[in-house]
Design an enzyme around this catalytic site. Structure first.
Site, short mmCIF file in Angstrom:
data_model
loop_
_atom_site.label_atom_id
_atom_site.label_comp_id
_atom_site.label_asym_id
_atom_site.label_seq_id
_atom_site.Cartn_x
_atom_site.Cartn_y
_atom_site.Cartn_z
N LYS A 195 1.85 19.47 -60.87
CA LYS A 195 3.25 19.35 -61.31
C LYS A 195 3.92 18.26 -60.50
O LYS A 195 4.00 18.34 -59.27
CB LYS A 195 3.97 20.68 -61.11
CG LYS A 195 5.48 20.62 -61.36
CD LYS A 195 6.16 21.93 -60.96
CE LYS A 195 7.68 21.82 -60.98
NZ LYS A 195 8.34 23.07 -60.54
N ASP A 200 14.40 17.90 -59.65
CA ASP A 200 14.68 19.02 -60.55
C ASP A 200 16.11 19.51 -60.35
O ASP A 200 16.41 20.24 -59.42
CB ASP A 200 13.69 20.16 -60.28
CG ASP A 200 13.90 21.34 -61.23
OD1 ASP A 200 14.59 21.15 -62.25
OD2 ASP A 200 13.37 22.42 -60.94
N LYS A 207 20.89 24.23 -61.31
CA LYS A 207 20.78 24.91 -60.02
C LYS A 207 22.08 24.79 -59.24
O LYS A 207 22.82 23.81 -59.38
CB LYS A 207 19.66 24.26 -59.18
CG LYS A 207 18.27 24.38 -59.73
CD LYS A 207 17.29 23.64 -58.82
CE LYS A 207 15.87 23.68 -59.36
NZ LYS A 207 15.24 25.00 -59.20
N ASP A 218 9.88 18.78 -55.53
CA ASP A 218 9.31 19.55 -56.64
C ASP A 218 8.08 18.89 -57.23
O ASP A 218 7.52 19.39 -58.21
CB ASP A 218 10.37 19.78 -57.72
CG ASP A 218 10.14 21.06 -58.50
OD1 ASP A 218 9.48 21.97 -57.97
OD2 ASP A 218 10.63 21.16 -59.64
N ASP A 277 15.34 25.46 -66.33
CA ASP A 277 14.89 25.38 -64.95
C ASP A 277 13.49 25.97 -64.76
O ASP A 277 12.97 25.98 -63.66
CB ASP A 277 15.88 26.08 -64.02
CG ASP A 277 15.69 25.72 -62.56
OD1 ASP A 277 15.10 24.64 -62.30
OD2 ASP A 277 16.11 26.50 -61.69
N GLU A 279 10.87 24.53 -65.97
CA GLU A 279 10.31 23.34 -66.62
C GLU A 279 8.90 23.01 -66.14
O GLU A 279 8.13 22.35 -66.84
CB GLU A 279 11.22 22.13 -66.39
CG GLU A 279 11.02 21.36 -65.09
CD GLU A 279 11.29 22.17 -63.83
OE1 GLU A 279 10.68 21.86 -62.80
OE2 GLU A 279 12.12 23.10 -63.87
N ARG A 281 6.21 24.76 -65.75
CA ARG A 281 5.14 25.31 -66.60
C ARG A 281 5.05 24.55 -67.91
O ARG A 281 3.97 24.46 -68.51
CB ARG A 281 5.37 26.80 -66.83
CG ARG A 281 6.63 27.15 -67.60
CD ARG A 281 7.07 28.59 -67.41
NE ARG A 281 7.59 28.82 -66.06
CZ ARG A 281 7.98 30.01 -65.60
NH1 ARG A 281 7.91 31.06 -66.38
NH2 ARG A 281 8.45 30.13 -64.38
#
Length: 427
Positions: A195, A200, A207, A218, A277, A279, A281
């Protein structure tokens, strides 16, 4: 340059004047670390953090007892994102020195890359840095393809394109092939999927500041698997391995994806977005589809995927998920050999069905009725692994990054996990 502070090792306790729990003492010759045989590597790392805190920026590791692992433990605690530090290393045999040098080159690359500001490290920059690192250690044994922007949509990478389209910086898929055999038809032993969310914001499920301020990190999963492949190569990896990095920003704009959107993947799965959020996956799914298509013996994905894993384990362990008990045991054995912290969390068949949607086959997040967030995230990913019950490991990288310093680590990235994955690849 100031004169180096000598750091020596002793198996004798410190003089009583330093206190019965003293782990180091200071004299005219320098600083002595007092090892007690219980957790010597941890003691060295914690002492190094204290030495850095004293403002000592030039040290010489001197005397007997130093080896590659102890030198590395010192450096892990001594290194920090601000300022410069110089270490004069002790005499080591050629193999130990090469091992230490490889750790310094590759794992420091991982830490520095994760620590880089998002403004400097977008999706394209992350992919190119990964190519440069692997090419540096693999030479002409590596080939790669970078796919970005609208080309992703046209080629069916809908998860990655959907998440990344809200940013002016195009999403990127890096597909890298390390093939030391020279045979273009050689089977692929392993696929690594990372990933690479370079920032993010949470998207429209935005967030709060306290949860967004570390989100330059991230992309820690992508950096970790890149470092792992590079490190395995330096340890003699002689099997074909493919690397897939799913790189994007998750930002808010007029073109950003929205709650209620439905993503159709190349394997036919339809996913309703109920939390922008969640995202990570969504982008990993594209990489896992590609990985499965290679028919490898082993698939490992790594991601800073859930807050739930951090709630369970803090920043002290990486969370491991797998349906394959034997493979999970091998990974944990590798972690033990490399002195890196992994902890297995539950993943069962029922977790795969805890993502119900009224409009698609899957929801991208669990409801309040199914609160095991890290396990349901792993369950989601399993829908994109062709043979999910064998040969697949999911690592939720909860030990990748620390927002604040602790007794053994500075703030920032740790580099943990690189050696464990490399160990497994070369076992």
């Amino acid at each position: 340059m100031t004169e180096a502070m000598k750091i020596t090792l002793s198996t004798q306790p410190a003089d009583a004047r330093w206190g019965e729990k003293a782990t180091y003492s200071i004299n005219n010759d320098g600083i002595t670390l007092h090892l007690n045989g219980a957790d010597d590597l941890g003691l060295i790392q914690r002492a190094a953090r204290k030495i850095d805190g004293l403002g000592i920026k030039h040290v010489q590791l001197s005397g007997e007892g130093w080896d590659a692992d102890r030198c590395w433990a010192f450096w892990q605690g001594y290194k920090a994102p601000k300022g410069t530090r110089k270490v004069e290393w002790p005499d080591l045999d050629d193999a130990q020195r090469q091992e230490l040098d490889n750790r310094l080159m590759i794992i420091d690359w991982v830490r520095d890359t994760i620590n880089a500001p998002a403004e400097e490290l977008g999706p394209s920059q992350l992919a190119q840095r990964a190519v440069d690192l692997i090419s540096n250690v693999a030479g002409d044994r590596v080939t790669y393809r970078i796919t970005k922007g609208e080309d992703l949509r046209e080629q069916g990478y809908m998860g990655l394109h959907t998440v990344g389209r809200g940013s002016e910086r195009s999403p990127v898929l890096l597909a890298l092939d390390y093939n030391p055999t020279g045979d273009k038809e050689a089977p692929v032993y392993a696929c690594l999927v990372g990933k690479g969310i370079t920032f993010d914001s949470g998207g429209y499920s935005i967030k709060q500041t306290a949860f967004m301020d570390s989100m330059k990190s991230d992309m820690g999963g992508a950096a970790t698997v890149t470092g792992a492949l590079a490190f395995a190569i330096t340890r003699g990896l002689n099997k074909r391995v493919k690397l897939f990095l799913c790189c994007a920003d998750n930002l808010i704009s007029g073109n950003a994806f929205k709650l209620g959107d439905i993503i159709t993947y190349r394997n036919g799965k339809k996913v309703e977005v109920m939390n922008t959020d969640a995202e990570g996956r969504l982008v990993l799914a594209d990489g896992l589809i590609d990985a499965s298509a290679q028919k490898p013996e082993l698939i490992i994905d790594a991601a800073t995927l859930t807050g739930a894993a951090k709630t369970a384990l803090g920043n002290d362990y990486h969370a491991l998920f797998s349906f394959d008990d034997a493979l999970a045991g091998r990974l944990l054995a590798s972690a033990s050999q490399e002195n890196e912290p992994f902890w297995r969390l539950p993943l069962a068949e029922f977790h795969r069905s805890q993502l119900p949607s009224n409009f698609a086959e899957l929801n991208n997040t669990g409801s309040a009725a199914y609160p095991a967030g890290a396990s349901t995230a792993a369950g989601f990913l399993s829908h994109f692994v062709e043979n999910y019950q064998q040969g697949w490991l999911h690592i939720d990288c909860s030990a990748t990054y620390r927002k604040a310093p602790v007794e053994q680590w500075s703030a920032g990235a740790t580099g943990l996990g690189v050696r464990t994955i490399a160990n497994l690849l070369t076992a």
